[in-house]
Design a protein around this motif. Structure first.
Motif, PDB file in Angstrom:
ATOM      1  N   ILE A 114       0.856  -1.197   0.000  1.00  0.00           N
ATOM      2  CA  ILE A 114       0.000   0.000   0.000  1.00  0.00           C
ATOM      3  C   ILE A 114       0.890   1.245   0.000  1.00  0.00           C
ATOM      4  N   PHE A 115       1.904   1.262   0.868  1.00  0.00           N
ATOM      5  CA  PHE A 115       2.786   2.421   0.998  1.00  0.00           C
ATOM      6  C   PHE A 115       3.575   2.650  -0.294  1.00  0.00           C
ATOM      7  N   ALA A 116       4.092   1.573  -0.877  1.00  0.00           N
ATOM      8  CA  ALA A 116       4.913   1.694  -2.086  1.00  0.00           C
ATOM      9  C   ALA A 116       4.098   2.186  -3.278  1.00  0.00           C
ATOM     10  N   ASP A 117       2.841   1.729  -3.371  1.00  0.00           N
ATOM     11  CA  ASP A 117       2.004   2.101  -4.514  1.00  0.00           C
ATOM     12  C   ASP A 117       1.264   3.427  -4.310  1.00  0.00           C
ATOM     13  N   ALA A 118       1.378   4.003  -3.103  1.00  0.00           N
ATOM     14  CA  ALA A 118       0.576   5.198  -2.782  1.00  0.00           C
ATOM     15  C   ALA A 118       1.198   6.469  -3.348  1.00  0.00           C
ATOM     16  N   ASP A 119       0.330   7.490  -3.493  1.00  0.00           N
ATOM     17  CA  ASP A 119       0.849   8.795  -3.914  1.00  0.00           C
ATOM     18  C   ASP A 119       1.415   9.524  -2.689  1.00  0.00           C
ATOM     19  N   MET A 139      -0.326   8.281   5.999  1.00  0.00           N
ATOM     20  CA  MET A 139       0.011   7.050   6.720  1.00  0.00           C
ATOM     21  C   MET A 139       1.070   7.321   7.789  1.00  0.00           C
ATOM     22  N   MET A 140       2.116   8.050   7.422  1.00  0.00           N
ATOM     23  CA  MET A 140       3.197   8.321   8.373  1.00  0.00           C
ATOM     24  C   MET A 140       2.717   9.216   9.526  1.00  0.00           C
ATOM     25  N   LYS A 141       1.986  10.275   9.200  1.00  0.00           N
ATOM     26  CA  LYS A 141       1.522  11.208  10.240  1.00  0.00           C
ATOM     27  C   LYS A 141       0.553  10.511  11.196  1.00  0.00           C
ATOM     28  N   SER A 142      -0.406   9.765  10.657  1.00  0.00           N
ATOM     29  CA  SER A 142      -1.402   9.112  11.516  1.00  0.00           C
ATOM     30  C   SER A 142      -0.756   8.055  12.401  1.00  0.00           C
ATOM     31  N   PHE A 143       0.172   7.297  11.847  1.00  0.00           N
ATOM     32  CA  PHE A 143       0.809   6.230  12.621  1.00  0.00           C
ATOM     33  C   PHE A 143       1.669   6.801  13.747  1.00  0.00           C
ATOM     34  N   GLN A 144       2.452   7.838  13.436  1.00  0.00           N
ATOM     35  CA  GLN A 144       3.347   8.421  14.451  1.00  0.00           C
ATOM     36  C   GLN A 144       2.576   9.153  15.540  1.00  0.00           C
ATOM     37  N   GLU A 145       1.626   9.985  15.156  1.00  0.00           N
ATOM     38  CA  GLU A 145       0.908  10.798  16.143  1.00  0.00           C
ATOM     39  C   GLU A 145      -0.021   9.963  17.020  1.00  0.00           C
ATOM     40  N   GLY A 204       0.669   7.005  18.061  1.00  0.00           N
ATOM     41  CA  GLY A 204       1.444   6.016  18.805  1.00  0.00           C
ATOM     42  C   GLY A 204       1.246   4.610  18.234  1.00  0.00           C
ATOM     43  N   GLY A 205       1.018   4.529  16.926  1.00  0.00           N
ATOM     44  CA  GLY A 205       0.869   3.225  16.284  1.00  0.00           C
ATOM     45  C   GLY A 205      -0.518   2.614  16.415  1.00  0.00           C
ATOM     46  N   THR A 206      -1.514   3.406  16.893  1.00  0.00           N
ATOM     47  CA  THR A 206      -2.855   2.835  17.077  1.00  0.00           C
ATOM     48  C   THR A 206      -3.792   3.142  15.915  1.00  0.00           C
ATOM     49  N   THR A 207      -3.388   4.043  15.020  1.00  0.00           N
ATOM     50  CA  THR A 207      -4.228   4.421  13.880  1.00  0.00           C
ATOM     51  C   THR A 207      -3.371   4.505  12.625  1.00  0.00           C
ATOM     52  N   LEU A 208      -3.913   4.036  11.510  1.00  0.00           N
ATOM     53  CA  LEU A 208      -3.220   4.162  10.230  1.00  0.00           C
ATOM     54  C   LEU A 208      -4.252   4.635   9.213  1.00  0.00           C
ATOM     55  N   SER A 209      -4.087   5.886   8.761  1.00  0.00           N
ATOM     56  CA  SER A 209      -5.043   6.462   7.825  1.00  0.00           C
ATOM     57  C   SER A 209      -4.360   6.744   6.492  1.00  0.00           C
ATOM     58  N   THR A 210      -5.126   6.642   5.399  1.00  0.00           N
ATOM     59  CA  THR A 210      -4.589   6.981   4.072  1.00  0.00           C
ATOM     60  C   THR A 210      -5.222   8.269   3.547  1.00  0.00           C
ATOM     61  N   ASN A 211      -6.050   8.912   4.370  1.00  0.00           N
ATOM     62  CA  ASN A 211      -6.788  10.101   3.933  1.00  0.00           C
ATOM     63  C   ASN A 211      -6.071  11.376   4.412  1.00  0.00           C
ATOM     64  N   TRP A 212      -5.265  12.003   3.539  1.00  0.00           N
ATOM     65  CA  TRP A 212      -4.480  13.178   3.917  1.00  0.00           C
ATOM     66  C   TRP A 212      -5.381  14.372   4.239  1.00  0.00           C
ATOM     67  N   ASP A 213      -6.489  14.533   3.507  1.00  0.00           N
ATOM     68  CA  ASP A 213      -7.380  15.675   3.758  1.00  0.00           C
ATOM     69  C   ASP A 213      -7.894  15.655   5.192  1.00  0.00           C
TER      70      ASP A 213
END
Length: 200
Positions: free
Chosen positions: A150-155, A162-168, A170-179
């Motif tokens: 997913i990460f490799a194929d993503a824009d 994904m990076m912001k949601s996962f880090q902020e 604490g690894g409990t949420t992973l979102s692909t929606n930047w908006d």
């Protein structure tokens, strides 16, 4: 005689001792188990441990010779943590006759985790874990490779989300929606029945 470096970790049931003897010949290694003593011999290298902090069951204790170390498993005669390898500790089998009050107290004490022992156990596990044993290891586990794909194929926005949601979180949420993610910090959402605590 050369002394051998060694370390251990323990559970309530057994103590695992790693003796660092690189390239030990299994045919030449001798390990003698006694209720309160252990002796290791390999050529001119030896290790004598006595008195052990607690009593072991010599018949159930065993060892395996690896390339880097010899792993010796001491099965405890009485459950509980020793907190050390050798020393004059009262032997629980000979001196402990539980009264109802001490039985309750020891049951409470038994529930406390030995974090130092757990850390040592994790750090001393030289064997690389496989993805079958631990889903967080390696890229060949299905979940891991799924997220990598997913990460490799993503824009760029999806990756950023994904990076912001996962880090902020604490690894409990992973979102692909930047908006959605870019508007505010991502909340921590621990699994149900768990409570989030921040460590300094």
């Amino acid at each position: 005689m050369a002394a051998l470096r060694h370390e251990f970790y323990e559970t309530d049931e057994k103590l695992t001792l790693s003796v660092f003897d690189r390239g030990a010949d299994p045919a030449q290694v001798s390990v003698k188990f006694e209720p309160r003593a252990l002796s290791y011999q390999h050529g001119d290298k030896s290790l004598q441990l006595q008195p052990l902090k607690g009593q072991i069951d010599p018949d159930k204790s065993d060892f395996t010779v690896g390339k880097v170390k010899v792993e010796i498993r001491l099965v405890k005669a009485a459950q509980g943590r020793w907190g050390g390898l050798v020393g004059d500790a009262p032997d629980p089998l000979t001196t402990f006759a539980p009264t109802p009050a001490t039985a309750t107290a020891s049951a409470t004490a038994k529930q406390r985790k030995n974090w130092e022992g757990i850390t040592t156990e994790i750090l001393s596990g030289e064997k690389e874990k496989t993805s079958d044993e631990d889903p967080n290891v390696g890229g060949d586990s299905t979940v891991n490779s799924f997220f990598q794909k997913i990460f490799a194929d993503a824009d760029e926005d999806t990756r950023r989300a994904m990076m912001k949601s996962f880090q902020e979180s604490g690894g409990t949420t992973l979102s692909t929606n930047w908006d959605e993610v870019k508007k505010a910090p991502v909340e921590v959402k621990p699994p149900s029945g768990s409570e989030w605590k921040k460590w300094n």
